[in-house]
Design an enzyme around this catalytic site. Structure first.
Site, PDB file in Angstrom:
ATOM      1  N   ASP A  71     -11.453  11.216   0.039  1.00 15.86           N
ATOM      2  CA  ASP A  71     -10.382  10.624   1.043  1.00 15.86           C
ATOM      3  C   ASP A  71     -11.343  10.326   2.240  1.00 15.86           C
ATOM      4  N   CYS A  96       7.679   8.767 -15.442  1.00 16.07           N
ATOM      5  CA  CYS A  96       8.778   9.756 -14.814  1.00 16.07           C
ATOM      6  C   CYS A  96       9.979   9.691 -15.438  1.00 16.07           C
ATOM      7  N   CYS A 143      13.708  10.144 -13.815  1.00 13.90           N
ATOM      8  CA  CYS A 143      13.969  10.935 -12.707  1.00 13.90           C
ATOM      9  C   CYS A 143      13.787   9.927 -11.646  1.00 13.90           C
ATOM     10  N   CYS A 170      12.207  12.646  -6.365  1.00 16.72           N
ATOM     11  CA  CYS A 170      11.340  12.229  -4.872  1.00 16.72           C
ATOM     12  C   CYS A 170      11.907  11.059  -4.231  1.00 16.72           C
ATOM     13  N   CYS A 181      13.150  12.560  -0.263  1.00 19.43           N
ATOM     14  CA  CYS A 181      12.417  12.367   0.712  1.00 19.43           C
ATOM     15  C   CYS A 181      13.437  12.322   1.964  1.00 19.43           C
ATOM     16  N   CYS A 211       6.929   8.084   6.736  1.00 14.02           N
ATOM     17  CA  CYS A 211       6.416   9.347   6.244  1.00 14.02           C
ATOM     18  C   CYS A 211       6.010  10.230   7.113  1.00 14.02           C
ATOM     19  N   CYS A 239       8.273  15.387  -1.635  1.00 15.63           N
ATOM     20  CA  CYS A 239       8.357  14.675  -2.697  1.00 15.63           C
ATOM     21  C   CYS A 239       7.576  15.117  -3.849  1.00 15.63           C
ATOM     22  N   CYS A 260       9.407  17.631  -7.834  1.00 15.70           N
ATOM     23  CA  CYS A 260       8.649  16.815  -8.899  1.00 15.70           C
ATOM     24  C   CYS A 260       8.891  17.879 -10.206  1.00 15.70           C
TER      25      CYS A 260
HETATM   26  C1  B12 Z   1      -3.296   5.952   3.360  1.00 17.23           C
HETATM   27  C2  B12 Z   1      -3.214   7.308   2.638  1.00 17.23           C
HETATM   28  C3  B12 Z   1      -1.857   8.177   2.928  1.00 17.23           C
HETATM   29  C4  B12 Z   1      -0.803   7.305   3.765  1.00 17.23           C
HETATM   30  C5  B12 Z   1      -0.078   6.499   2.958  1.00 17.23           C
HETATM   31  C6  B12 Z   1       0.233   7.092   1.535  1.00 17.23           C
HETATM   32  C7  B12 Z   1       0.311   6.036   0.333  1.00 17.23           C
HETATM   33  N1  B12 Z   1       1.410   6.560  -0.202  1.00 17.23           N
HETATM   34  O1  B12 Z   1      -0.072   4.837   0.394  1.00 17.23           O
HETATM   35  C8  B12 Z   1      -0.267   8.716   4.169  1.00 17.23           C
HETATM   36  C9  B12 Z   1      -0.632   9.093   5.614  1.00 17.23           C
HETATM   37  C10 B12 Z   1       1.367   8.325   4.318  1.00 17.23           C
HETATM   38  C11 B12 Z   1      -0.512   9.704   3.113  1.00 17.23           C
HETATM   39  C12 B12 Z   1       0.286  10.678   2.667  1.00 17.23           C
HETATM   40  C13 B12 Z   1      -0.208  11.685   1.868  1.00 17.23           C
HETATM   41  N2  B12 Z   1      -1.433  11.579   1.071  1.00 17.23           N
HETATM   42 CO1  B12 Z   1      -2.616  10.315   1.257  1.00 17.23          CO
HETATM   43  N3  B12 Z   1      -4.142   9.159   1.223  1.00 17.23           N
HETATM   44  C14 B12 Z   1      -4.273   7.772   1.922  1.00 17.23           C
HETATM   45  C15 B12 Z   1      -5.444   7.226   1.369  1.00 17.23           C
HETATM   46  C16 B12 Z   1      -6.513   7.425   2.274  1.00 17.23           C
HETATM   47  C17 B12 Z   1      -5.133   5.676   1.172  1.00 17.23           C
HETATM   48  C18 B12 Z   1      -4.119   5.640   0.069  1.00 17.23           C
HETATM   49  C19 B12 Z   1      -3.579   4.008  -0.106  1.00 17.23           C
HETATM   50  O2  B12 Z   1      -4.706   3.000  -0.096  1.00 17.23           O
HETATM   51  N4  B12 Z   1      -2.295   3.416   0.028  1.00 17.23           N
HETATM   52  C20 B12 Z   1      -1.908   2.281  -0.233  1.00 17.23           C
HETATM   53  C21 B12 Z   1      -1.389   2.048  -1.493  1.00 17.23           C
HETATM   54  C22 B12 Z   1      -0.975   0.266  -1.848  1.00 17.23           C
HETATM   55  O3  B12 Z   1      -2.508   2.504  -2.561  1.00 17.23           O
HETATM   56  P1  B12 Z   1      -1.910   3.261  -3.557  1.00 17.23           P
HETATM   57  O4  B12 Z   1      -0.659   3.833  -3.703  1.00 17.23           O
HETATM   58  O5  B12 Z   1      -3.195   3.725  -4.197  1.00 17.23           O
HETATM   59  O6  B12 Z   1      -1.712   1.942  -4.642  1.00 17.23           O
HETATM   60  C23 B12 Z   1      -1.277   1.903  -5.744  1.00 17.23           C
HETATM   61  C24 B12 Z   1       0.040   2.130  -6.529  1.00 17.23           C
HETATM   62  O7  B12 Z   1       0.614   1.191  -5.690  1.00 17.23           O
HETATM   63  C25 B12 Z   1      -0.308   1.698  -7.811  1.00 17.23           C
HETATM   64  N5  B12 Z   1       1.012   0.585  -8.332  1.00 17.23           N
HETATM   65  C26 B12 Z   1       1.107  -0.613  -8.375  1.00 17.23           C
HETATM   66  N6  B12 Z   1       2.193  -0.942  -8.869  1.00 17.23           N
HETATM   67  C27 B12 Z   1       2.879   0.137  -9.062  1.00 17.23           C
HETATM   68  C28 B12 Z   1       4.056   0.212  -9.675  1.00 17.23           C
HETATM   69  C29 B12 Z   1       4.546   1.601  -9.786  1.00 17.23           C
HETATM   70  C30 B12 Z   1       5.967   1.691 -10.436  1.00 17.23           C
HETATM   71  C31 B12 Z   1       3.718   2.507  -9.445  1.00 17.23           C
HETATM   72  C32 B12 Z   1       4.406   3.966  -9.512  1.00 17.23           C
HETATM   73  C33 B12 Z   1       2.618   2.490  -8.841  1.00 17.23           C
HETATM   74  C34 B12 Z   1       2.114   1.022  -8.821  1.00 17.23           C
HETATM   75  O8  B12 Z   1      -1.360   0.708  -7.697  1.00 17.23           O
HETATM   76  C35 B12 Z   1      -1.971   0.660  -6.551  1.00 17.23           C
HETATM   77  C36 B12 Z   1      -3.216   0.401  -6.618  1.00 17.23           C
HETATM   78  O9  B12 Z   1      -4.065   1.542  -7.029  1.00 17.23           O
HETATM   79  C37 B12 Z   1      -5.981   7.979   0.033  1.00 17.23           C
HETATM   80  C38 B12 Z   1      -7.262   8.269  -0.245  1.00 17.23           C
HETATM   81  C39 B12 Z   1      -7.929   6.775  -0.776  1.00 17.23           C
HETATM   82  N7  B12 Z   1      -8.833   6.327  -0.209  1.00 17.23           N
HETATM   83  O10 B12 Z   1      -7.374   6.303  -1.577  1.00 17.23           O
HETATM   84  C40 B12 Z   1      -5.042   9.184   0.439  1.00 17.23           C
HETATM   85  C41 B12 Z   1      -4.422  10.082  -0.711  1.00 17.23           C
HETATM   86  C42 B12 Z   1      -3.485   8.974  -1.584  1.00 17.23           C
HETATM   87  N8  B12 Z   1      -3.517  11.279  -0.067  1.00 17.23           N
HETATM   88  C43 B12 Z   1      -3.364  11.921  -0.921  1.00 17.23           C
HETATM   89  C44 B12 Z   1      -2.386  13.155  -0.620  1.00 17.23           C
HETATM   90  C45 B12 Z   1      -2.762  14.430  -1.035  1.00 17.23           C
HETATM   91  C46 B12 Z   1      -1.385  12.884   0.400  1.00 17.23           C
HETATM   92  C47 B12 Z   1      -0.221  13.860   0.764  1.00 17.23           C
HETATM   93  C48 B12 Z   1       0.490  14.616  -0.653  1.00 17.23           C
HETATM   94  C49 B12 Z   1      -0.689  14.709   1.640  1.00 17.23           C
HETATM   95  C50 B12 Z   1       0.683  15.475   2.472  1.00 17.23           C
HETATM   96  N9  B12 Z   1       1.014  16.690   1.535  1.00 17.23           N
HETATM   97  O11 B12 Z   1       1.027  15.391   3.425  1.00 17.23           O
HETATM   98  C51 B12 Z   1       0.995  12.767   1.121  1.00 17.23           C
HETATM   99  C52 B12 Z   1       1.506  12.076   0.262  1.00 17.23           C
HETATM  100  C53 B12 Z   1       2.711  11.182   0.617  1.00 17.23           C
HETATM  101  C54 B12 Z   1       2.907  10.097  -0.417  1.00 17.23           C
HETATM  102  N10 B12 Z   1       3.926  10.314  -1.087  1.00 17.23           N
HETATM  103  O12 B12 Z   1       2.027   9.227  -0.787  1.00 17.23           O
HETATM  104  C55 B12 Z   1      -4.342  12.195  -2.030  1.00 17.23           C
HETATM  105  C56 B12 Z   1      -3.637  11.996  -3.350  1.00 17.23           C
HETATM  106  C57 B12 Z   1      -3.723  12.707  -4.753  1.00 17.23           C
HETATM  107  C58 B12 Z   1      -2.818  12.362  -5.676  1.00 17.23           C
HETATM  108  N11 B12 Z   1      -2.821  13.389  -6.535  1.00 17.23           N
HETATM  109  O13 B12 Z   1      -2.255  11.502  -5.740  1.00 17.23           O
HETATM  110  C59 B12 Z   1      -5.173  10.989  -1.955  1.00 17.23           C
HETATM  111  C60 B12 Z   1      -5.870  10.271  -2.947  1.00 17.23           C
HETATM  112  C61 B12 Z   1      -6.475  11.739  -0.947  1.00 17.23           C
HETATM  113  C62 B12 Z   1      -7.583  12.448  -1.867  1.00 17.23           C
HETATM  114  N12 B12 Z   1      -8.758  11.654  -2.045  1.00 17.23           N
HETATM  115  O14 B12 Z   1      -7.298  13.158  -2.664  1.00 17.23           O
HETATM  116  N13 B12 Z   1      -1.643   9.207   2.591  1.00 17.23           N
HETATM  117  S1  SF4 Z   2       9.892  13.758  -8.833  1.00 21.29           S
HETATM  118 FE1  SF4 Z   2       8.061  13.135 -10.024  1.00 21.29          FE
HETATM  119  S2  SF4 Z   2       8.777  12.725 -12.097  1.00 21.29           S
HETATM  120 FE2  SF4 Z   2      10.559  12.486 -10.524  1.00 21.29          FE
HETATM  121  S3  SF4 Z   2      10.482  10.293 -10.178  1.00 21.29           S
HETATM  122 FE3  SF4 Z   2       9.281  11.549  -8.417  1.00 21.29          FE
HETATM  123  S4  SF4 Z   2       7.418  11.321  -9.149  1.00 21.29           S
HETATM  124 FE4  SF4 Z   2       8.358  10.887 -10.948  1.00 21.29          FE
HETATM  125  S1  SF4 Z   3       5.406  13.175   1.793  1.00 21.62           S
HETATM  126 FE1  SF4 Z   3       6.244  11.137   2.913  1.00 21.62          FE
HETATM  127  S2  SF4 Z   3       7.153  10.237   1.171  1.00 21.62           S
HETATM  128 FE2  SF4 Z   3       7.009  12.475   0.313  1.00 21.62          FE
HETATM  129  S3  SF4 Z   3       8.982  13.445   0.852  1.00 21.62           S
HETATM  130 FE3  SF4 Z   3       7.261  13.932   2.576  1.00 21.62          FE
HETATM  131  S4  SF4 Z   3       8.063  11.882   4.091  1.00 21.62           S
HETATM  132 FE4  SF4 Z   3       8.831  11.587   1.998  1.00 21.62          FE
END
Ligand code: B12
Ligand code: SF4
Ligand code: SF4
Length: 338
Positions: free
Chosen positions: A88, A142, A145, A148, A152, A168, A198, A202
């Protein structure tokens, strides 16, 4: 949807190519580290902390172990390895790397879900100049389901896998350096740092999450599941803040950010016992961000019109004055209705 997180606007070629981080990269070893410390006990008036942040700063804890893993690999394979280890901390799509490495699948909440332990795990990476046979990508689904997305609090999950960071709570309470927008404040509820909703809803976490084996991530090692709001509201300097929260993930939003969050949580909890500290913060805090959110909280709790009125006389910051004005107006409305 990335709000002001500048690094998210970087070109996708940079975010998806480990060679941009280490020229000699040949493989990425992607690791999942469970942090699940258990569930929150019932809230007795504290600011709720997301589970990943109950313990010590995961960046530091994990980094040490990644170096040891590299050393063990060198010994085992009897080669020198050039490696870069992190979690991260760099612009790499870590979830994508982890999914390719077989650690799990993307849930609709965008978290990576592992079939055996759910989603309460960090992703850590070791970039190596070593050719390794790749694992099979992670698979899973998923099903039907949508919990989430439905649950949210702010409606931030706009489509499966698409999170609007601007909405968020995790962004609003951790990365955001500005005010929490007024129309979102009540939806933040009692979250003072991050958000787990969220993941809590789950089904994978309900049935599969098992406690982390790493003592560093337990509530006892760090700040735990709740912050004592009155205590946090008393912190006036960066030095005091560092002394209290140094070595934990809670330093990320900075002193003013964490106090802002505690004000919002206090307002939402209607925490009467926090009123004296909110009034003090409104009068004395050096940050306008804190004073403005303290005013909002006092407006939500009610009964502090006199202090708000006094603050209106002395406050010089235009945004704070507006917050005080609105808090007073809310108070009047409550009194009229009540
Ligand atoms: C910026 C960031 C955030 C931002 C944006 C979150 C987001 N969802 O993008 C904020 C501040 C909101 C955030 C919140 C959280 N984060 Co954060 N965050 C990051 C960070 C630094 C970058 C993520 C990123 O680039 N997002 C942009 C999008 C485009 O990227 P992505 O989701 O990876 O994209 C993929 C999907 O879109 C997927 N995809 C493409 N098409 C489709 C289609 C479908 C249907 C699906 C399902 C997916 C999918 O492919 C993409 C490419 O990989 C990463 C660390 C890292 N360097 O990766 C940690 C990271 C994602 N975070 C993490 C965590 C723990 C959290 C929180 C749980 C913290 C909390 N409890 O408050 C929350 C969860 C919120 C959530 N629901 O995402 C962990 C997740 C671990 C895991 N098991 O997934 C990471 C990986 C950090 C780590 N090294 O552990 N985070
Ligand atoms: S709650 Fe968990 S299993 Fe249900 S849609 Fe969300 S990520 Fe998928
Ligand atoms: S972490 Fe963000 S996306 Fe997940 S329930 Fe909370 S506000 Fe919604």
């Amino acid at each position: 949807m990335a709000a002001d997180m500048g690094y998210m606007h970087r070109p996708v070629e940079l975010l998806s190519d480990p060679r941009k981080l280490q020229k000699s990269a040949r493989s990425v070893v992607s690791l999942g580290v469970s942090y699940y410390p258990g569930d929150h006990p019932e809230n007795e008036g504290g600011g709720r902390v997301a589970r990943y942040a109950w313990g010590l700063d995961y960046h530091e804890v994990i980094k040490g172990r990644l170096f040891r893993l590299r050393e063990e690999l060198e010994e085992e394979l009897d080669v020198r390895i050039k490696a870069r280890g992190f979690t991260d901390a760099v612009p790499l799509l870590e979830r994508s790397a982890a999914q390719h490495a077989g650690l799990g699948f993307f849930g609709r909440n965008s978290c990576l879900i592992n079939d055996e332990i759910g989603s309460y795990f960090f992703i850590a990476d070791l970039i190596l100049d070593l050719d390794l046979d790749p694992d099979l990508p992670g698979e899973g689904t998923c099903g039907r389901c949508t919990r989430c997305m439905d649950r949210c609090p702010t409606g931030a999950i706009k489509a499966p896998g698409v999170v609007d960071a601007r909405l968020c709570i995790s962004y609003l309470t951790i990365e955001n350096r500005e005010e929490i927008p007024r129309d979102l404040r009540q939806k933040v509820g009692d979250w003072a740092f991050g958000c787990d909703v969220c993941q809590e809803v789950c089904p994978y976490n309900k049935t599969k999450a098992s406690r982390s084996r790493w003592p560093e991530f337990s509530g006892e090692a760090g700040s735990g599941p709740y912050l004592e709001i009155e205590e946090v509201l008393k912190i006036r300097t960066d030095e005091e803040f560092e002394e209290r929260f140094g070595g934990t993930p809670l330093t990320r939003p900075g002193r003013a950010g964490l106090l802002r969050n505690c004000c919002v949580a206090a307002g939402n909890l209607k925490l009467a016992k926090a009123v004296p500290d909110l009034v003090r913060a409104l009068r004395e805090d050096p940050s306008a961000l804190v004073r403005g959110h303290a005013a909002w909280a006092l407006g939500e709790i009610g009964g502090a019109e006199e202090s708000l009125g006094e603050a209106a006389e002395t406050e010089r910051d235009t945004w704070c004055l507006k917050e005080i004005g609105l808090a007073l107006a809310d108070g009047t409305t409550d009194a009229t209705l009540g």
